[in-house]
Write a protein that holds these residues in place. Structure first.
Motif, PDB file in Angstrom:
ATOM      1  N   LYS A  83       0.827  -1.212   0.000  1.00  0.00           N
ATOM      2  CA  LYS A  83       0.000   0.000   0.000  1.00  0.00           C
ATOM      3  C   LYS A  83       0.859   1.259   0.000  1.00  0.00           C
ATOM      4  O   LYS A  83       0.590   2.210  -0.744  1.00  0.00           O
ATOM      5  N   HIS A  84       1.909   1.282   0.812  1.00  0.00           N
ATOM      6  CA  HIS A  84       2.715   2.491   0.957  1.00  0.00           C
ATOM      7  C   HIS A  84       4.043   2.435   0.204  1.00  0.00           C
ATOM      8  O   HIS A  84       4.830   3.373   0.285  1.00  0.00           O
ATOM      9  N   ASP A 102       8.379   7.195  -1.482  1.00  0.00           N
ATOM     10  CA  ASP A 102       7.923   8.577  -1.374  1.00  0.00           C
ATOM     11  C   ASP A 102       8.271   9.089   0.015  1.00  0.00           C
ATOM     12  O   ASP A 102       7.570   8.810   0.987  1.00  0.00           O
ATOM     13  N   ASN A 105       5.592  10.818   2.370  1.00  0.00           N
ATOM     14  CA  ASN A 105       4.386  10.098   2.785  1.00  0.00           C
ATOM     15  C   ASN A 105       4.364   9.906   4.301  1.00  0.00           C
ATOM     16  O   ASN A 105       4.791   8.868   4.827  1.00  0.00           O
ATOM     17  N   ARG A 127      11.872   4.106  -6.541  1.00  0.00           N
ATOM     18  CA  ARG A 127      10.688   3.254  -6.611  1.00  0.00           C
ATOM     19  C   ARG A 127      10.981   1.871  -7.191  1.00  0.00           C
ATOM     20  O   ARG A 127      10.462   0.855  -6.738  1.00  0.00           O
ATOM     21  N   ASN A 174      -2.088  -1.662  -6.362  1.00  0.00           N
ATOM     22  CA  ASN A 174      -1.288  -0.526  -5.903  1.00  0.00           C
ATOM     23  C   ASN A 174      -1.492   0.700  -6.789  1.00  0.00           C
ATOM     24  O   ASN A 174      -1.583   1.832  -6.304  1.00  0.00           O
ATOM     25  N   ARG A 177      -4.941   1.975  -5.895  1.00  0.00           N
ATOM     26  CA  ARG A 177      -4.989   2.489  -4.528  1.00  0.00           C
ATOM     27  C   ARG A 177      -4.244   3.813  -4.409  1.00  0.00           C
ATOM     28  O   ARG A 177      -4.712   4.754  -3.764  1.00  0.00           O
ATOM     29  N   GLU A 178      -3.071   3.899  -5.050  1.00  0.00           N
ATOM     30  CA  GLU A 178      -2.309   5.143  -4.991  1.00  0.00           C
ATOM     31  C   GLU A 178      -3.067   6.288  -5.656  1.00  0.00           C
ATOM     32  O   GLU A 178      -3.030   7.429  -5.197  1.00  0.00           O
ATOM     33  N   SER A 179      -3.759   5.974  -6.742  1.00  0.00           N
ATOM     34  CA  SER A 179      -4.517   7.024  -7.428  1.00  0.00           C
ATOM     35  C   SER A 179      -5.641   7.559  -6.543  1.00  0.00           C
ATOM     36  O   SER A 179      -5.913   8.758  -6.540  1.00  0.00           O
ATOM     37  N   ARG A 181      -5.628   7.468  -3.211  1.00  0.00           N
ATOM     38  CA  ARG A 181      -4.992   8.202  -2.116  1.00  0.00           C
ATOM     39  C   ARG A 181      -4.590   9.607  -2.554  1.00  0.00           C
ATOM     40  O   ARG A 181      -4.653  10.558  -1.773  1.00  0.00           O
ATOM     41  N   MET A 182      -4.195   9.737  -3.809  1.00  0.00           N
ATOM     42  CA  MET A 182      -3.737  11.021  -4.312  1.00  0.00           C
ATOM     43  C   MET A 182      -4.872  11.842  -4.935  1.00  0.00           C
ATOM     44  O   MET A 182      -4.620  12.872  -5.541  1.00  0.00           O
ATOM     45  N   GLN A 209       4.048   9.155 -12.762  1.00  0.00           N
ATOM     46  CA  GLN A 209       4.426   8.310 -11.635  1.00  0.00           C
ATOM     47  C   GLN A 209       5.485   7.308 -12.078  1.00  0.00           C
ATOM     48  O   GLN A 209       5.698   7.090 -13.274  1.00  0.00           O
TER      49      GLN A 209
END
Length: 553
Positions: A83-84, A102, A105, A127, A174, A177-179, A181-182, A209
Motif C-alpha cells: 500500500k505504501h 515517497d 508520505n 521506486r 497498488n 490504490r495510490e490514485s 490516495r492522491m 508516476q
C-alpha cells in the motif's frame, strides 16, 4: 525546505546554477512553487526531487545493494508494505529502518508505527528498488514465474494465467490504490518503445508516476481487462468496460477504456468516487447570489436548464448536486445517461446502450411516458434529442441537461445550429450556465504573496484598479499538495437567466455575442469575472483563472 532541496540538486549536479536562476525567475513570474517549476521546465525529474527532499531532511539514502532482513520484513504485513511502497530493512533496538519510495508520505510512517509498535526511521530508495525489494521480501517465487511466461510470448492462455498471479494483482491494486490516495480522477497507463508510463490526473493536471517494469505491462493490461470484464484476447480493437470496488473507505466506480497503439495497449481508467455525489452546490463553489439565480431556475415546475462547458469541467457533478437540491419524495425523477456515473437514491436512472438501439432520443421518448416531474439527460447531442427535450420542457416537465459550448450565450446558437426553431428555444429555456473547474489554493500551505506584475495588471484592467489588492493567496508547496500549491478544485460559473429581453433577442436571431453583452449589461458575471472574484476570496489564483478561461476571452 525548498532552499534545501535546491542546494542538494546543485551539489549533486542534477541542477545547474543557471537553470536554478531561470526556474526562480519563472517562479516569481508565475507564482508556482519552485519544485513544480523545476518539473515543468524539465530541469529535473520527480525522482531527483524526492531524493533531494530526503537528503535535505537528513534521511538515509539506500541503493539496490542493501538487502532487507527477511525476519524484519515479516514484521510488516505484505498488504501494508504494498500500500505504501515501503519495505522494512533492519531493526535496531526499538527502531525500524524502513525504505520509502515517497519520502513525503507521512501517513505511511504513522501506519507502520501502529502496525509494528516500533519507532520508524525513514530512508529513501528509488521506486524501482523498493519494487524489487517488495518482490524479494513478499513474493520471490512469483517473479520467476513471470519471467518464464514472458519468454513464452503473448499466448492468450498464458497471459490470462499471468494476470491472476499474486504479484500482478498487487501491482494493479497498488496503481489504483495510490490514485485514490492522491485524489486522482484518471489513471493513464501508456506503452512506448522501450518503456511504459503511468500518469495520474490530479485536479485536472497530469502527473507522471514511477512505472512498473516494462515486461509486466501486458500482464497488467490483461489483469485490468479481466476486472473490467473485457475480452483479453482482443488486442486490435478499442474496448470499454467498468470496475466497481471499495478502496480506502471509498466506493469507486472505474470506467476503463483500452486503445490499441503502436507499442501495445493504452489504458485509461476514470475513477468515479460515489461519495462525491454528496457534494452540495455550495461545496462546488456557488456563491449566495449565484445560488439565488440558479436555484430559482431549477426550482421551476417546467422548462429547460442547461449546463455547458468542455469535457472534464464538472457538468455532470453539477447536475447531480442540482438533483440533490430539488429532490423530494413527492417528485419523480428519471435520468438517461451515457454512462450512469453515480447512483442516486430515489432516482430512476437509465443507461444509453447504442449497440442495441437505446439512444438518448429513444430513452428520452420513453421517459416522457413514465409521468416524471424532473428529467435529466446526460448530454444533448443531436437534433432528435433536442426536439424531444424541448417538447418535454414545454409540456410540464423540468429538464436538466448538458451541452458542449464555451460560454452560456453560445448554447442558444448551438441549439439553433442543431435544427431547433428559435421560438422553441426562447419558449423552453429558463437558464444556461457555463462552468469551468479551477484548482483550489492548498489550505495547508496557503500564504499571501504579491502576484507577478503582468498578471496583476491584467486583473486590474478587467476589475478596475481600486478593486484589486496587491496581495493574493497562493500555496507555497507542501507534501499535502505534492508541492503544487493546489489541493482540490472549485467551480467558476457564468449564469445566464433567460429574461424577457433575452427571449426577444433569441426570437430576433441575435448572435451569441449580442446576447452575452446584453446579459453582462444586466448584471451577469462572465466566467473570467467570477474567477477574479474567487481570487479575491482566496479560493484560487490568478494563474488558474487565466488557465481555465483563456479560450473565453
Amino acid at each position: 525546505m525548498t532552499n534545501g532541496v535546491a542546494q542538494v540538486l546543485l551539489r549533486s549536479g542534477k541542477l545547474s546554477s543557471e537553470r536554478l536562476a531561470r526556474a526562480i525567475q519563472e517562479q516569481e513570474r508565475s507564482g508556482r512553487p519552485l519544485p513544480e517549476m523545476l518539473l515543468r521546465l524539465g530541469y529535473c525529474s520527480e525522482v531527483d526531487l524526492q531524493r533531494a527532499f530526503a537528503e535535505s531532511s537528513g534521511m538515509p539514502l539506500l541503493d539496490g545493494s542493501a538487502r532487507p532482513d527477511p525476519e524484519v520484513a515479516a514484521l510488516v504485513p505484505a498488504a501494508l508494505a504494498q500500500k505504501h511502497f515501503a519495505v522494512p530493512i533492519s531493526r535496531q533496538n526499538g527502531t525500524l529502518l524502513v525504505a520509502l519510495a515517497d519520502p513525503t508520505n507521512l501517513t505511511a510512517l504513522d501506519d507502520l508505527r501502529l502496525a509494528t509498535g516500533l519507532s520508524i526511521r525513514p530512508a529513501y530508495a528509488e521506486r524501482e528498488v523498493v519494487q524489487r525489494w517488495l518482490v524479494d521480501s513478499y513474493a520471490a517465487a512469483e517473479e520467476e514465474q513471470i519471467e518464464v511466461i514472458h519468454e513464452e510470448g503473448d499466448n492468450v492462455a498464458e497471459l490470462q494465467r499471468l494476470a491472476r498471479e499474486a504479484l500482478v494483482v498487487r501491482l494493479v491494486n497498488n496503481i489504483i490504490r495510490e490514485s485514490v490516495r492522491m485524489r486522482a480522477s484518471d489513471i493513464h497507463l501508456e506503452p512506448f518503445e522501450g518503456r511504459g508510463q503511468v500518469r495520474y490526473r490530479i485536479d485536472g493536471v497530469l502527473h507522471e508516476q514511477s512505472p512498473p517494469p516494462q515486461r509486466l505491462l501486458p500482464a497488467i493490461v490483461s489483469r485490468i481487462k479481466i476486472l473490467a470484464d473485457l475480452d483479453i484476447a482482443e488486442r486490435r480493437l478499442p474496448q470499454d468496460g467498468r470496475i466497481k470496488t471499495h478502496i480506502l473507505g471509498h466506493e469507486i466506480d472505474i470506467r476503463v477504456s483500452v486503445l490499441p497503439t503502436l507499442h501495445g495497449e493504452s489504458v485509461v481508467m476514470r475513477l468515479l468516487d460515489q461519495s462525491s455525489i454528496q457534494h452540495s452546490l455550495e461545496e462546488l463553489g456557488f456563491t449566495k447570489d449565484q445560488l439565488d439565480v440558479y436555484g430559482k431556475s431549477i426550482s421551476r415546475p417546467h422548462g429547460m436548464v442547461l449546463v455547458t462547458g468542455p469535457t472534464g469541467s464538472g457538468k455532470t457533478t453539477t447536475l447531480y448536486a442540482s438533483l440533490k437540491r430539488i429532490f423530494t419524495p413527492e417528485k419523480k425523477i428519471i435520468t438517461v445517461e451515457d454512462p450512469v456515473e453515480y447512483q442516486m437514491q430515489g432516482v430512476n436512472q437509465m443507461q444509453v446502450r447504442e449497440r442495441i438501439g437505446l439512444t438518448f432520443a429513444r430513452g428520452l421518448r420513453s421517459i416522457v411516458r413514465q409521468d416524471p416531474d424532473i428529467i435529466m439527460v446526460g448530454e444533448i447531442r443531436d437534433r432528435e434529442t433536442v426536439e424531444i427535450a424541448v417538447h418535454a420542457a414545454l409540456t410540464g416537465h423540468l429538464l436538466l441537461s448538458t451541452l458542449h459550448t464555451n460560454d452560456s450565450a453560445g448554447a442558444v446558437s448551438r441549439l439553433v445550429d442543431m435544427g431547433l426553431e428559435p421560438f422553441l428555444a426562447a419558449s423552453s429555456l429558463e437558464c444556461v450556465m457555463a462552468q469551468r473547474l479551477a484548482r483550489r489554493v492548498c489550505p495547508d500551505c496557503r500564504e499571501q504573496q504579491e502576484p507577478p506584475h503582468e498578471m496583476l495588471i491584467l486583473m486590474e484592467r478587467e476589475m478596475g484598479r481600486g478593486n484589486v489588492p496587491t496581495k493574493h493567496w497562493r500555496g507555497a508547496g507542501c507534501s499535502t499538495c505534492r508541492f503544487t500549491g493546489y489541493s482540490g478544485r472549485l467551480g467558476l460559473f457564468e449564469i445566464l437567466a433567460i429574461s424577457d429581453e433575452i427571449r426577444e433577442m433569441i426570437l430576433d436571431h441575435k448572435s451569441a455575442g449580442q446576447i452575452k453583452n446584453s446579459a453582462v449589461a444586466d448584471g451577469m458575471l462572465t466566467l473570467r469575472q467570477d474567477g477574479w472574484r474567487k481570487v479575491l476570496e482566496g479560493g484560487t489564483t490568478i494563474e488558474e483563472v487565466i488557465r481555465v478561461t483563456t479560450e473565453d476571452d
